[in-house]
Design an enzyme around this catalytic site. Structure first.
Site, mmCIF file in Angstrom:
data_model
loop_
_atom_site.group_PDB
_atom_site.id
_atom_site.type_symbol
_atom_site.label_atom_id
_atom_site.label_comp_id
_atom_site.label_asym_id
_atom_site.label_seq_id
_atom_site.Cartn_x
_atom_site.Cartn_y
_atom_site.Cartn_z
ATOM 1 N N THR A 127 0.827 -1.206 0.000
ATOM 2 C CA THR A 127 0.000 0.000 0.000
ATOM 3 C C THR A 127 0.865 1.260 0.000
ATOM 4 O OG1 THR A 127 -1.504 1.293 1.388
ATOM 5 C CG2 THR A 127 -0.145 -0.297 2.530
ATOM 6 N N ASP A 128 0.298 2.336 -0.525
ATOM 7 C CA ASP A 128 1.015 3.620 -0.492
ATOM 8 C C ASP A 128 1.161 4.148 0.934
ATOM 9 O OD1 ASP A 128 -1.632 4.371 -0.030
ATOM 10 O OD2 ASP A 128 -1.715 5.876 -1.625
ATOM 11 N N GLU A 129 0.369 3.572 1.873
ATOM 12 C CA GLU A 129 0.431 4.071 3.255
ATOM 13 C C GLU A 129 1.781 3.811 3.909
ATOM 14 O OE1 GLU A 129 -2.895 3.581 5.832
ATOM 15 O OE2 GLU A 129 -4.325 3.744 4.209
ATOM 16 N N TYR A 155 -1.694 -0.345 11.138
ATOM 17 C CA TYR A 155 -1.907 -0.994 9.842
ATOM 18 C C TYR A 155 -0.727 -0.748 8.906
ATOM 19 C CZ TYR A 155 -3.395 -1.370 4.965
ATOM 20 O OH TYR A 155 -3.430 -1.655 3.623
ATOM 21 N N LYS A 159 2.106 -3.352 7.337
ATOM 22 C CA LYS A 159 2.297 -3.564 5.890
ATOM 23 C C LYS A 159 3.755 -3.265 5.506
ATOM 24 C CE LYS A 159 -0.415 -4.454 3.095
ATOM 25 N NZ LYS A 159 -0.858 -5.757 2.552
HETATM 26 P P1 NAD Z 1 -10.269 -6.681 2.509
HETATM 27 O O1 NAD Z 1 -10.229 -6.386 3.969
HETATM 28 O O2 NAD Z 1 -11.487 -6.353 1.726
HETATM 29 O O3 NAD Z 1 -10.009 -8.252 2.299
HETATM 30 C C1 NAD Z 1 -9.031 -8.946 2.999
HETATM 31 C C2 NAD Z 1 -9.243 -10.449 2.746
HETATM 32 O O4 NAD Z 1 -8.182 -11.154 3.405
HETATM 33 C C3 NAD Z 1 -10.561 -10.990 3.308
HETATM 34 O O5 NAD Z 1 -11.154 -11.863 2.382
HETATM 35 C C4 NAD Z 1 -10.139 -11.740 4.560
HETATM 36 O O6 NAD Z 1 -10.990 -12.819 4.891
HETATM 37 C C5 NAD Z 1 -8.756 -12.229 4.155
HETATM 38 N N1 NAD Z 1 -7.888 -12.487 5.312
HETATM 39 C C6 NAD Z 1 -7.687 -11.670 6.383
HETATM 40 N N2 NAD Z 1 -6.840 -12.263 7.248
HETATM 41 C C7 NAD Z 1 -6.501 -13.461 6.709
HETATM 42 C C8 NAD Z 1 -5.657 -14.519 7.124
HETATM 43 N N3 NAD Z 1 -5.001 -14.475 8.303
HETATM 44 N N4 NAD Z 1 -5.521 -15.592 6.314
HETATM 45 C C9 NAD Z 1 -6.190 -15.666 5.145
HETATM 46 N N5 NAD Z 1 -7.022 -14.700 4.705
HETATM 47 C C10 NAD Z 1 -7.178 -13.611 5.481
HETATM 48 O O7 NAD Z 1 -8.978 -6.009 1.915
HETATM 49 P P2 NAD Z 1 -8.757 -5.275 0.498
HETATM 50 O O8 NAD Z 1 -9.192 -3.873 0.591
HETATM 51 O O9 NAD Z 1 -9.269 -6.148 -0.590
HETATM 52 O O10 NAD Z 1 -7.157 -5.255 0.443
HETATM 53 C C11 NAD Z 1 -6.440 -6.365 -0.079
HETATM 54 C C12 NAD Z 1 -4.959 -6.075 0.002
HETATM 55 O O11 NAD Z 1 -4.663 -4.881 -0.723
HETATM 56 C C13 NAD Z 1 -4.461 -5.824 1.425
HETATM 57 O O12 NAD Z 1 -3.199 -6.435 1.559
HETATM 58 C C14 NAD Z 1 -4.348 -4.308 1.531
HETATM 59 O O13 NAD Z 1 -3.325 -3.956 2.435
HETATM 60 C C15 NAD Z 1 -3.976 -3.951 0.105
HETATM 61 N N6 NAD Z 1 -4.382 -2.618 -0.371
HETATM 62 C C16 NAD Z 1 -5.692 -2.198 -0.247
HETATM 63 C C17 NAD Z 1 -6.065 -0.964 -0.775
HETATM 64 C C18 NAD Z 1 -7.494 -0.463 -0.690
HETATM 65 O O14 NAD Z 1 -7.761 0.681 -1.049
HETATM 66 N N7 NAD Z 1 -8.455 -1.274 -0.254
HETATM 67 C C19 NAD Z 1 -5.122 -0.157 -1.424
HETATM 68 C C20 NAD Z 1 -3.793 -0.596 -1.510
HETATM 69 C C21 NAD Z 1 -3.453 -1.837 -0.993
HETATM 70 O O1 DAU Z 2 -4.091 4.145 0.471
HETATM 71 C C1 DAU Z 2 -4.343 2.782 0.456
HETATM 72 C C2 DAU Z 2 -5.163 2.401 1.676
HETATM 73 O O2 DAU Z 2 -6.460 2.929 1.470
HETATM 74 C C3 DAU Z 2 -5.211 0.899 1.904
HETATM 75 O O3 DAU Z 2 -3.922 0.428 2.207
HETATM 76 C C4 DAU Z 2 -6.171 0.556 3.056
HETATM 77 O O4 DAU Z 2 -6.305 -0.849 3.165
HETATM 78 C C5 DAU Z 2 -7.519 1.164 2.743
HETATM 79 O O5 DAU Z 2 -8.400 0.931 3.827
HETATM 80 C C6 DAU Z 2 -7.397 2.660 2.482
HETATM 81 O O6 DAU Z 2 -7.032 3.378 3.700
HETATM 82 P P1 DAU Z 2 -7.721 4.762 4.115
HETATM 83 O O7 DAU Z 2 -7.580 4.931 5.551
HETATM 84 O O8 DAU Z 2 -7.263 5.864 3.220
HETATM 85 O O9 DAU Z 2 -9.243 4.410 3.665
HETATM 86 P P2 DAU Z 2 -10.650 4.677 4.382
HETATM 87 O O10 DAU Z 2 -11.692 4.309 3.384
HETATM 88 O O11 DAU Z 2 -10.723 4.072 5.744
HETATM 89 O O12 DAU Z 2 -10.661 6.261 4.572
HETATM 90 C C7 DAU Z 2 -10.501 7.130 3.460
HETATM 91 C C8 DAU Z 2 -10.521 8.565 4.011
HETATM 92 O O13 DAU Z 2 -11.850 8.848 4.488
HETATM 93 C C9 DAU Z 2 -9.605 8.769 5.207
HETATM 94 O O14 DAU Z 2 -9.054 10.084 5.132
HETATM 95 C C10 DAU Z 2 -10.528 8.677 6.408
HETATM 96 C C11 DAU Z 2 -11.849 9.198 5.878
HETATM 97 N N1 DAU Z 2 -13.076 8.612 6.477
HETATM 98 C C12 DAU Z 2 -13.204 7.256 6.497
HETATM 99 C C13 DAU Z 2 -14.318 6.654 7.043
HETATM 100 C C14 DAU Z 2 -14.450 5.149 7.075
HETATM 101 C C15 DAU Z 2 -14.087 9.425 6.964
HETATM 102 O O15 DAU Z 2 -13.979 10.670 6.921
HETATM 103 N N2 DAU Z 2 -15.193 8.835 7.489
HETATM 104 C C16 DAU Z 2 -15.350 7.482 7.581
HETATM 105 O O16 DAU Z 2 -16.387 7.017 8.121
#
Ligand code: NAD
Ligand code: DAU
Length: 341
Positions: A127-129, A155, A159
């Site tokens: 992730t970019d985080e 988190y 990562k």
């Molecule tokens: P998500 O939370 O929707 O899904 C996570 C999945 O992993 C679920 O199906 C869960 O059951 C499974 N899981 C959790 N713990 C596990 C374990 N111990 N063993 C096996 N499976 C397990 O997550 P997402 O948003 O789809 O993100 C997927 C990946 O991409 C993550 O690694 C996250 O860090 C990364 N990522 C997410 C975003 C975003 O915006 N959502 C952006 C950049 C990177």
């Molecule tokens: O940048 C990549 C990341 O993006 C991934 O690695 C993470 O898995 C993914 O969850 C996401 O992280 P963020 O913290 O940026 O996403 P989130 O959707 O939780 O929040 C997006 C922005 O919105 C953040 O600035 C917090 C704000 N927010 C979020 C929620 C859930 C609110 O203002 N209100 C809310 O209820």
């Protein structure tokens, strides 16, 4: 040439979209989804492909060394793409332990399996985080692959730790790895704890829309299919040992996204409620995707106007998928997270 690919976390948001994309694009490949089915995993998401002969679902924890090693022994995968993670920043602030367990120790187990059984490619979905955040008043600053790791939340720290471990297994043991660091994804099947689906679901239910702080934090939004396409390119053509940033030059303030969702659904902005800010809240993320563009020809294909329409339409047309989620344990989560905020 055919390949066997293990996709961990494939019952979650990005993992399921990745499997759908890949099974269509590479019908000659075999896909094994390994997922623990935590609160974020949803087996019903995979219903459309469950009976395909080149798909297998295995319920297991990536921290379970025996289960993971047995699966490698049995399937002899060519490629592993590790999506499995605890992914929600707010939950990591509430309970860091499970993030360290799954995101770090689970990745270590996956790396050990790759080392023992041999692999063509292990891809870590990061992730970019891991780069921390950027100031709002310096829009010229972007994250490149050379930006130092500088994490803010449990988190992102977990990562980043996983990334360092993956790079160490490459350098020390020669495991052929790649890592991608993507910005915020949005699209179908995203769990309604994340900003966009939470706001859509709440707006559809005429519930208040909880914006953290002043809503001025900026995220760089990418439609999930574009992330999936980038990972497909990296596992096939990316250079071993390399990190690739993925992002669409689509920076938006949270408040503007929430207002856009209100407008698209015909809901009043009076639903917006400003609530206590997230602890350690990262101000701005912005990715420089030059490397993946120059090396692999990747560019985002879905602009935000189209992507958000597709996403909103999906949530409007697939109410049972998210209503089922928010009617269960999610209610306790919502009360804990937002009850006294
Ligand atoms: P998500 O939370 O929707 O899904 C996570 C999945 O992993 C679920 O199906 C869960 O059951 C499974 N899981 C959790 N713990 C596990 C374990 N111990 N063993 C096996 N499976 C397990 O997550 P997402 O948003 O789809 O993100 C997927 C990946 O991409 C993550 O690694 C996250 O860090 C990364 N990522 C997410 C975003 C975003 O915006 N959502 C952006 C950049 C990177
Ligand atoms: O940048 C990549 C990341 O993006 C991934 O690695 C993470 O898995 C993914 O969850 C996401 O992280 P963020 O913290 O940026 O996403 P989130 O959707 O939780 O929040 C997006 C922005 O919105 C953040 O600035 C917090 C704000 N927010 C979020 C929620 C859930 C609110 O203002 N209100 C809310 O209820």
């Amino acid at each position: 040439m055919t390949k066997t690919i293990i996709v961990t976390g494939g019952a979650g948001f990005i993992g399921s979209n990745f499997i759908f994309y890949m099974i269509d694009k590479h019908p000659d490949y075999r896909f094994i989804c390994l997922d623990k089915l935590t609160y974020a995993g949803n087996l019903s998401t995979l219903t459309p492909i469950m009976d395909k002969p080149n798909f297998r679902f295995v319920k297991a924890d990536i921290c379970d060394r025996t289960a993971v090693f047995n699966l490698f022994e049995e399937e002899k995968p060519d490629v592993v793409v590790n999506f499995a993670a605890e992914s929600h920043v707010d939950r990591s602030i509430e309970n860091p332990g499970v993030f360290l367990e799954t995101n770090i120790m689970g990745t270590a187990v996956m790396m050990d399996a790759c080392r023992k059984y041999g692999i063509e490619r292990y891809h870590q979905v990061s992730t970019d985080e891991v780069y921390g955040d950027l100031p709002i008043d310096k829009p010229e600053l972007l994250f490149t692959e050379m930006t130092p790791i500088h994490t803010s939340s449990p988190y992102s720290a977990s990562k980043a730790s996983a990334d360092l471990l993956v790079l160490a297994y490459h350098r020390t043991f020669g495991v052929p790895i790649t890592i991608s660091r993507c910005s915020n994804n949005y699209g179908p099947y995203q769990f309604p704890e994340k900003l966009i689906p939470l706001m859509i679901a709440n707006a559809l239910n005429d519930k208040s829309l909880p914006v953290y702080g002043e809503g001025l934090n900026v995220r760089d939004w990418l439609y999930v299919d574009d992330h999936c396409k980038a990972i497909d390119l990296i596992i096939h053509n990316g250079r071993v040992g390399e990190v690739y940033n993925i992002g669409g030059h689509n920076e938006m303030r949270n408040i503007d996204i929430v207002k856009l969702i209100c407008g698209a659904l015909g809901k009043p902005e009076s639903l917006i409620t400003y609530v206590t800010d997230r602890k350690g809240h990262d101000m701005r993320y912005a990715i420089d995707p030059t490397k993946i563009h120059n090396e692999l020809g990747w560019l985002p294909e879905t602009n935000f106007a189209d992507g958000i329409k597709l996403t909103i339409d999906w949530y409007v047309n697939n109410r049972p998928w998210w209503q089922e989620i928010i009617s269960g344990d999610y209610q306790y989560y919502y009360e804990r997270m937002y009850g006294n905020r």
